[in-house]
Design a protein around this motif. Sequence first.
Motif, PDB file in Angstrom:
ATOM      1  N   UNK A  43      77.653   4.111  44.997  1.00 43.37           N
ATOM      2  CA  UNK A  43      77.393   5.224  44.071  1.00 43.37           C
ATOM      3  C   UNK A  43      76.151   6.024  44.461  1.00 43.37           C
ATOM      4  N   UNK A  44      75.602   5.758  45.644  1.00 43.48           N
ATOM      5  CA  UNK A  44      74.381   6.439  46.102  1.00 43.48           C
ATOM      6  C   UNK A  44      74.680   7.350  47.288  1.00 43.48           C
ATOM      7  N   UNK A  45      73.911   8.443  47.377  1.00 43.39           N
ATOM      8  CA  UNK A  45      74.038   9.356  48.515  1.00 43.39           C
ATOM      9  C   UNK A  45      72.926   9.081  49.513  1.00 43.39           C
ATOM     10  N   UNK A  46      73.029   9.711  50.669  1.00 38.55           N
ATOM     11  CA  UNK A  46      71.971   9.545  51.656  1.00 38.55           C
ATOM     12  C   UNK A  46      70.642  10.087  51.130  1.00 38.55           C
ATOM     13  N   UNK A  47      70.676  11.140  50.330  1.00 41.44           N
ATOM     14  CA  UNK A  47      69.453  11.692  49.735  1.00 41.44           C
ATOM     15  C   UNK A  47      68.868  10.709  48.716  1.00 41.44           C
ATOM     16  N   UNK A  48      69.742  10.034  47.965  1.00 48.78           N
ATOM     17  CA  UNK A  48      69.266   9.015  47.023  1.00 48.78           C
ATOM     18  C   UNK A  48      68.509   7.917  47.771  1.00 48.78           C
ATOM     19  N   UNK A  49      69.076   7.483  48.886  1.00 51.02           N
ATOM     20  CA  UNK A  49      68.440   6.422  49.674  1.00 51.02           C
ATOM     21  C   UNK A  49      67.088   6.885  50.211  1.00 51.02           C
ATOM     22  N   UNK A  50      67.047   8.108  50.731  1.00 52.02           N
ATOM     23  CA  UNK A  50      65.801   8.649  51.278  1.00 52.02           C
ATOM     24  C   UNK A  50      64.728   8.734  50.199  1.00 52.02           C
ATOM     25  N   UNK A  51      65.084   9.264  49.043  1.00 50.21           N
ATOM     26  CA  UNK A  51      64.114   9.399  47.948  1.00 50.21           C
ATOM     27  C   UNK A  51      63.627   8.048  47.450  1.00 50.21           C
ATOM     28  N   UNK A  52      64.558   7.111  47.298  1.00 48.14           N
ATOM     29  CA  UNK A  52      64.172   5.787  46.822  1.00 48.14           C
ATOM     30  C   UNK A  52      63.268   5.098  47.829  1.00 48.14           C
ATOM     31  N   UNK A  53      63.574   5.230  49.120  1.00 46.64           N
ATOM     32  CA  UNK A  53      62.746   4.606  50.149  1.00 46.64           C
ATOM     33  C   UNK A  53      61.328   5.181  50.120  1.00 46.64           C
ATOM     34  N   UNK A  54      61.230   6.501  49.973  1.00 42.27           N
ATOM     35  CA  UNK A  54      59.914   7.142  49.886  1.00 42.27           C
ATOM     36  C   UNK A  54      59.161   6.627  48.656  1.00 42.27           C
ATOM     37  N   UNK A  55      59.842   6.528  47.536  1.00 43.19           N
ATOM     38  CA  UNK A  55      59.186   6.061  46.309  1.00 43.19           C
ATOM     39  C   UNK A  55      58.786   4.593  46.395  1.00 43.19           C
TER      40      UNK A  55
END
Length: 123
Positions: A43-55
């Motif tokens: 249910x996650x997009x590549x942008x979701x993964x990038x943002x979560x990793x940054x956070x």
Amino acid sequence: MGAPKQKWTAEEEAALKAGVRKHGSGKWQTILRDPEFSNVLCSRSNVDLKDKWRNINVTLSGLGSREKARLALKRNPQIPKLDDKPSVVNHVRSDEDAVEDELVGTPSETVQVADSKKTYTRS
């Protein structure tokens, strides 16, 4: 605009961390396509993964982006701070400037400056 926010589960965070360990940071599509993680992160997009990793990384360091920028300026003082005040630029003397100063008031002769195509004539 877009889908409503979904809170990240511990399982999703663990899959993201394992995906980054396996494929590297920035390989978000590869992580999503990996069968080991695709069922958890479906249910996650590549942008979701990038943002979560940054956070996750900001949280782990305990510093926000502004604090990181301030620390970078303190560590590297050569970077000028941006402010409204005009900066003063000191003129750095080159070898050619020094030669020109030496030429004043001496008898006439021609001098070639090392590493330069300029020729100076003393008068």
